[in-house]
Design an enzyme around this catalytic site. Sequence first.
Site, PDB file in Angstrom:
ATOM      1  N   ASN A   1      38.413   0.378 -28.845  1.00  0.00           N
ATOM      2  CA  ASN A   1      36.962   0.218 -28.906  1.00  0.00           C
ATOM      3  C   ASN A   1      36.337   1.516 -29.411  1.00  0.00           C
ATOM      4  OD1 ASN A   1      34.318  -0.961 -28.334  1.00  0.00           O
ATOM      5  ND2 ASN A   1      34.246   0.525 -26.671  1.00  0.00           N
ATOM      6  N   GLU A   2      35.986   1.535 -30.680  1.00  0.00           N
ATOM      7  CA  GLU A   2      35.270   2.665 -31.288  1.00  0.00           C
ATOM      8  C   GLU A   2      36.047   3.986 -31.229  1.00  0.00           C
ATOM      9  OE1 GLU A   2      31.263   3.069 -29.996  1.00  0.00           O
ATOM     10  OE2 GLU A   2      30.690   1.019 -30.514  1.00  0.00           O
TER      11      GLU A   2
END
Length: 304
Positions: A32-33
């Site tokens: 995630n990111e």
Amino acid sequence: WANGDASTKWGKVRADAGHPKPFNLKYLGLGNEEKISPEFIERFKYMYKKVHDAHPEIVIIGTAGPGSHADNPDYQNGWKLAEEIDLPIIDEHYYEQRDYFLTSRQYDNYPRNRKTKVYLGEYAAKDKKLIDALAEGLYLLHVEQNADVVVMTSYAPLFAKKDATNWNPDLIYFDNQRPYLTCSYYVQQMFGQSSGDYYYGDCVKFSDKSNKQVGQSVVYDSKAKKLYVKICNASSATVQANIDLSRFKGMKPNVTKTTLSGEPNDENNYEKQPIIPINEDVVLKAKTTEKIQPYSFTMWTISL
């Protein structure tokens, strides 16, 4: 644990916890990111192979890093990795000022021969006014037009407590007594209630082709036999829309018209919530001209 039979080690743990049937997990996001560094790439490949080999029925979603735009090195490296390993779906995130969503049409330019599809997992304009919600709606019409590239979307974080937020914007705010629903919530609701499996881009044409803050989408749900005509007018001008649905045989003339409208700087809050969808029962001819009011999102739900 999620998909294993109760006879397996972790499937038995799930069954003993009260859920004997597998959950039939379909998608799993890895990451995630993250910064798409060499270390991340090495570890992602390892985890991807382990999960894919053990559960080929699960679609694995990767990450394009924080801020998914072409000039971002993490975006570039994330896509490079996705194409190298034939990743099914990659997760893009971006939060921008409303002007980005009013004007950007980035998915028009994505290659059509990529095996990897896009999950637009987080996005939002950076304010909560009606004009921001309409900008997001206009952008979602663009996403629907590019459904061969973007297979799923989801909004920014869902809930935030009043006076205790660590992220803004959110879709729903609440205190200890009640929630309030943002303008963006209602735009998301309208799209969530009008998905389908066929898209038609030529059923609605606007008299003023120079107005770039107007968009449209016609979607057909073949299972429910419902047709959805959506028009977003994020401009200050009344727009004339020429609608031609004559190709759809058996169209029922009595339809539901849903309109979300107001002044551009209107905003729902704890004191008042002036922006809510208004439903009307109307008659819609297969070929008609409709005037679309400024700062509005309009949807017709039609039975076939």
